[in-house]
Write a protein that holds these residues in place. Structure first.
Motif, PDB file in Angstrom:
ATOM      1  N   GLU A  13      -2.241   3.539  -6.080  1.00 19.29           N
ATOM      2  CA  GLU A  13      -2.757   3.978  -4.562  1.00 19.29           C
ATOM      3  C   GLU A  13      -4.905   4.568  -5.209  1.00 19.29           C
ATOM      4  O   GLU A  13      -6.208   4.334  -5.211  1.00 19.29           O
ATOM      5  CB  GLU A  13      -2.662   5.468  -3.849  1.00 19.29           C
ATOM      6  CG  GLU A  13      -3.729   5.176  -2.587  1.00 19.29           C
ATOM      7  CD  GLU A  13      -3.830   4.063  -1.804  1.00 19.29           C
ATOM      8  OE1 GLU A  13      -2.798   3.178  -1.819  1.00 19.29           O
ATOM      9  OE2 GLU A  13      -4.608   4.334  -0.730  1.00 19.29           O
ATOM     10  N   ASN A  14      -4.718   5.510  -6.544  1.00 18.72           N
ATOM     11  CA  ASN A  14      -5.941   5.734  -6.708  1.00 18.72           C
ATOM     12  C   ASN A  14      -6.653   4.630  -7.760  1.00 18.72           C
ATOM     13  O   ASN A  14      -7.858   4.539  -7.963  1.00 18.72           O
ATOM     14  CB  ASN A  14      -5.642   7.244  -7.509  1.00 18.72           C
ATOM     15  CG  ASN A  14      -5.234   8.238  -6.471  1.00 18.72           C
ATOM     16  OD1 ASN A  14      -5.535   8.106  -5.202  1.00 18.72           O
ATOM     17  ND2 ASN A  14      -4.486   8.876  -6.922  1.00 18.72           N
ATOM     18  N   TYR A  67       0.524  -1.871   0.213  1.00 15.02           N
ATOM     19  CA  TYR A  67       0.140  -0.048  -0.101  1.00 15.02           C
ATOM     20  C   TYR A  67       0.747   1.702  -0.391  1.00 15.02           C
ATOM     21  O   TYR A  67       2.324   0.990   0.178  1.00 15.02           O
ATOM     22  CB  TYR A  67      -1.055  -0.135   0.989  1.00 15.02           C
ATOM     23  CG  TYR A  67      -1.512  -1.371   1.730  1.00 15.02           C
ATOM     24  CD1 TYR A  67      -2.200  -1.858  -0.022  1.00 15.02           C
ATOM     25  CD2 TYR A  67      -1.338  -2.589   2.972  1.00 15.02           C
ATOM     26  CE1 TYR A  67      -3.431  -2.349   0.582  1.00 15.02           C
ATOM     27  CE2 TYR A  67      -2.714  -2.821   2.307  1.00 15.02           C
ATOM     28  CZ  TYR A  67      -3.669  -3.260   1.217  1.00 15.02           C
ATOM     29  OH  TYR A  67      -3.873  -4.341   1.451  1.00 15.02           O
ATOM     30  N   GLN A  68       0.044   2.320  -0.196  1.00 11.65           N
ATOM     31  CA  GLN A  68       0.853   3.451  -0.317  1.00 11.65           C
ATOM     32  C   GLN A  68       1.065   4.659   0.719  1.00 11.65           C
ATOM     33  O   GLN A  68       2.021   5.163   1.571  1.00 11.65           O
ATOM     34  CB  GLN A  68      -0.010   4.049  -1.567  1.00 11.65           C
ATOM     35  CG  GLN A  68       1.051   5.596  -1.791  1.00 11.65           C
ATOM     36  CD  GLN A  68       0.704   7.061  -1.262  1.00 11.65           C
ATOM     37  OE1 GLN A  68      -0.938   6.701  -0.021  1.00 11.65           O
ATOM     38  NE2 GLN A  68       1.090   7.879  -0.852  1.00 11.65           N
ATOM     39  N   ARG A  69       0.264   3.914   1.626  1.00  9.52           N
ATOM     40  CA  ARG A  69       0.060   4.430   3.029  1.00  9.52           C
ATOM     41  C   ARG A  69       1.287   5.056   3.547  1.00  9.52           C
ATOM     42  O   ARG A  69       1.824   5.824   3.804  1.00  9.52           O
ATOM     43  CB  ARG A  69      -0.414   3.710   3.992  1.00  9.52           C
ATOM     44  CG  ARG A  69      -1.751   4.136   4.551  1.00  9.52           C
ATOM     45  CD  ARG A  69      -2.515   3.566   4.736  1.00  9.52           C
ATOM     46  NE  ARG A  69      -2.284   1.657   5.816  1.00  9.52           N
ATOM     47  CZ  ARG A  69      -2.703   1.013   6.437  1.00  9.52           C
ATOM     48  NH1 ARG A  69      -3.705   0.998   7.307  1.00  9.52           N
ATOM     49  NH2 ARG A  69      -2.021  -0.333   6.439  1.00  9.52           N
ATOM     50  N   ASP A  73       3.777   7.707   2.820  1.00  7.08           N
ATOM     51  CA  ASP A  73       3.312   8.851   3.449  1.00  7.08           C
ATOM     52  C   ASP A  73       4.173   9.762   4.735  1.00  7.08           C
ATOM     53  O   ASP A  73       4.918   9.664   4.376  1.00  7.08           O
ATOM     54  CB  ASP A  73       2.119   8.882   3.703  1.00  7.08           C
ATOM     55  CG  ASP A  73       0.528   8.782   3.011  1.00  7.08           C
ATOM     56  OD1 ASP A  73       0.833   8.907   1.352  1.00  7.08           O
ATOM     57  OD2 ASP A  73      -0.515   8.427   2.905  1.00  7.08           O
ATOM     58  N   ALA A  88       3.522   5.548  -6.555  1.00  3.58           N
ATOM     59  CA  ALA A  88       2.466   4.792  -5.862  1.00  3.58           C
ATOM     60  C   ALA A  88       1.249   5.573  -5.239  1.00  3.58           C
ATOM     61  O   ALA A  88       0.701   4.617  -5.394  1.00  3.58           O
ATOM     62  CB  ALA A  88       3.234   4.941  -4.300  1.00  3.58           C
ATOM     63  N   LEU A  89       1.301   6.720  -5.429  1.00  4.11           N
ATOM     64  CA  LEU A  89       0.062   7.329  -5.885  1.00  4.11           C
ATOM     65  C   LEU A  89      -0.781   6.277  -6.632  1.00  4.11           C
ATOM     66  O   LEU A  89      -2.386   6.506  -6.117  1.00  4.11           O
ATOM     67  CB  LEU A  89      -0.087   9.123  -6.112  1.00  4.11           C
ATOM     68  CG  LEU A  89       0.628   9.731  -3.949  1.00  4.11           C
ATOM     69  CD1 LEU A  89       0.530  11.156  -5.285  1.00  4.11           C
ATOM     70  CD2 LEU A  89      -0.212   9.858  -3.538  1.00  4.11           C
TER      71      LEU A  89
END
Lengths: 251, 424
Positions: A239-240, A206-208, A211, A235-236
């Motif tokens: 995520e999207n 996950y991108q989490r 962050d 990575a975003l």
């Protein structure tokens, strides 16, 4: 710093190719992230680099600076400066966390021809590092990872990393099983270790996590290969849009 | 066709080579024991409790010779304040021993001609009562023991007694018999260290009166070739505590039998053992705990580390008699097999005639945990050191039965030394 060239790996016990030509270079001072769907070979890559049994390298090379990693034992890789934070840290009943840490630190020092750390010096350093990770004295005394919560196990991994001061850190899904607060704590611990001389390879779904640990480079891994490389924005995108779009694009 | 050789009786063969000692006050007990022995006959492989251990070398008239073992480890417990009683190849050595006086304790020698009333009431009695299964080598011991100590504890002993067994003669064959009596509320820690002889047959009868506490820590000697059969017979009064731990390092053959009777309410018995064997090593713990009173607790904790053909045996029984309500019995025997050639044979038994009891038992065999080993190696700990740490961790549950921290540490050091000398 970490140079992987055309790495091919299969399972030792069965005829199943997991890595099908991985090329990857992590420079000192940089944080690289590897993302990818389940079964893409991310964890296998980390295990093969650390020297776990059960895999057979069928082609390619992996070097940490000029050390041929694939040619040496797991403990020699550690002494050369490689560290793997496990996705599932292992519980070791009967072996105290402190004893384990001190044995590891001094074994590495000895292997590098350095002087061993005295008990008093070790205690001082470990207490300071543990405090930063909110690891209390009781956790240090308990057997390695036994009875630790998911978050405590991951913090304990980062404590080991902080004590061993590796040059190349691989974090295998360190975010799995962590709540937001625990993830922040772990990320803070990792960020404190970011340094011009140290490379990171952060494996995550996950991108989490990214962050909190800002990557310089993001790789997408699928079916045993790196299929796309980009900046933090990649990575975003995952995520999207999920992996499907990216995989369709490179197919 | 050659005629078959005449059948020889191993009991009479052995006895023919021995002389029954005479010292007055034990004579009747010795004769009774000899009769028991003749009645039972020497053990053989067909006997239920000798299926896993060959008794031949313990039975045969001549002790098989055993070379002396020298290494650079100093004597165990050397820095401790204790009363030393030294036996060399089973013979008391007054010059090497301390003065046998200590407040709260009266110490005599079995070999002396004293008429000691309390001992006359005990000698051979617990052994005779302990034949739930035949223990002929214990009867042999009672009949033929040449020496031993008679320890009467009337109060809290000021310091531990250490029986030190030296082995200097490659062909020595020692038979020792100790009697320990603790009066109500008395306390004693008994240490036993050393290989004793090429072949040792040792018995200890321990009578623990109400409220008394007996701690026993034994380290069987490091000689590679020695053989030993030992028996502990203990009777526990109400509220008394009996704790015994045995460390066995090396030795071709060791059979340790432990027979405990909890006869008073609320008594506690812990028996534990840790052994490490490499190669020509056979170690047998045969334990029999009888609950014959209410609310007693017993624990049996045995751990064995075996490699390179070493064999470990555990035969452990908890017998709960009718009326022994609220019994809490626990038994665990585990082996760590460091390679495919090692062998562990276990026979746990529970026999319960009371309906309000907790009894649990378990027995396992396993190898070093590969996951843990890799985890440790990935942190830079070399495989040999990681294996040592995991092995000590495996033994810890047994070793932690020793309450005295300094004694425990001393034994852990011994184990560490052994592991370092026996790395692959």
């Amino acid at each position: 710093m970490l140079t992987i060239k055309d790495l091919h790996v299969k399972l030792e016990e069965e005829d199943k190719q997991i890595l099908k030509g991985v090329d990857l270079t992590v420079e000192a001072g940089k944080v690289h992230a590897i993302m990818g769907p389940n079964g893409s070979g991310k964890s296998t890559l980390s295990y093969v680099l650390a020297g776990r049994d059960g895999y057979e390298v069928t082609g390619g090379t992996a070097h940490l600076d000029d050390v041929d990693l694939l040619d040496i034992e797991p403990e020699e890789r550690a002494a050369a400066g490689l560290f793997l934070a496990f996705q599932y840290p292992v519980e070791i009943p009967g072996v105290g966390n402190m004893t384990f840490l001190r044995t590891a630190v001094n074994a590495q020092r000895k292997a590098r021809g350095e002087e061993e750390m005295s008990a008093a010096e070790f205690l001082k350093v470990v207490r300071a590092r543990a405090r930063e990770l909110q690891i209390d004295a009781d956790m240090l005394k308990r057997p390695v990872n036994v009875g630790f919560s998911g978050g405590e196990k991951k913090r304990n991994e980062i404590l080991q990393m902080a004590m061993l001061e590796p040059r190349m850190c691989i974090l295998d899904e360190t975010d799995s099983g962590l709540d937001v607060d625990a993830m922040k704590l772990v990320a803070t611990g990792v960020n404190a270790l970011r340094d011009a001389g140290r490379g990171f390879l952060v494996i995550t779904h996950y991108q989490r996590l990214l962050d909190h640990i800002k990557p310089d480079v993001v790789h997408i891994m699928a079916d045993g290969r790196i299929v796309k490389t980009g900046g933090a924005e990649l990575a975003l995108e995952v995520e999207n849009n999920g992996y499907a779009d990216i995989l369709a694009e490179v197919a | 066709m050659a005629a078959p050789a005449p059948q020889r009786d191993p009991t009479e063969d052995r006895l023919a080579a021995m002389v029954l000692p005479q010292n007055g006050w034990t004579d009747a007990a010795r004769k009774a024991a000899l009769a028991r022995l003749r009645d039972m006959g020497m053990p053989n492989r067909r006997d239920e409790y000798w299926k896993f251990t060959r008794p031949d070398t313990l039975v045969q008239p001549q002790a098989p010779s055993a070379g002396l073992f020298v290494n650079d480890e100093g004597p165990l417990f050397d820095d401790m304040d204790r009363l030393k009683i030294v036996f060399v190849d089973g013979v008391f050595d007054p010059a090497a021993s301390d003065d046998l006086t200590m407040s709260g304790v009266r110490i005599d020698r079995l070999a002396e001609q004293a008429d000691i009333h309390w001992a006359a009431d005990l000698y051979g009695q617990l052994e005779a009562a302990g034949h739930y299964v035949p223990r002929p080598l214990a009867a042999l011991n009672t009949a033929y023991a040449s020496d031993g100590v008679l320890v009467h504890v009337t109060d809290k002993a000021k310091k531990p007694i250490n029986l030190i067994y030296l082995h200097n003669d490659e062909n020595s064959d020692a038979i020792l018999h100790h009697l320990i009596r603790l009066d109500g509320g008395a306390e004693l820690t008994l240490l036993e260290t050393g290989p004793a002889a090429a072949r040792l047959n040792k018995s200890m009868e321990v009578d623990v009166a109400d409220g008394a506490t007996f701690h026993h820590i034994r380290a069987q000697g490091r000689d590679h070739e020695r053989r030993a059969v030992t028996h502990i017979f203990a009777r526990l009064g109400a509220g008394s505590v009996f704790k015994s731990f045995t460390l066995t390092v090396n030795g071709r053959l060791t059979r340790n039998e432990c027979v405990i009777e909890l006869t008073g309410d609320d008594a506690i018995a812990h028996v534990a053992g840790a052994c490490v064997g490499d190669g020509d090593f056979h170690h047998d713990d045969t334990v029999f705990v009888t609950h014959d009173a209410e609310r007693c607790k017993s624990r049996q904790v045995y751990k064995k580390v075996l490699r390179n053909g070493a064999v470990g045996v555990f035969q452990g029984k908890i017998l709960v008699k009718q009326g022994a309500q609220k019994t809490d019995g626990y038994q665990i025997s585990q082996s760590l097999l460091l390679d495919d050639d090692a062998q562990f044979l276990a026979k746990p038994e529970l026999e319960i005639y009371a309906d309000d009891v907790i009894c649990s038992h378990g027995s396992t065999s396993g190898a070093i945990d590969d996951e843990a080993l890799f985890y440790m190696r990935s942190r830079g700990v070399p495989a040999a050191i990681a294996t040592d740490l995991l092995t000590l961790a495996f033994l810890a549950e047994a070793v932690e039965e020793i309450e005295h921290e300094n004694l425990r540490d001393a034994l852990v050091e011994r184990l560490r030394g052994w592991l370092m000398r026996h790395r692959t």
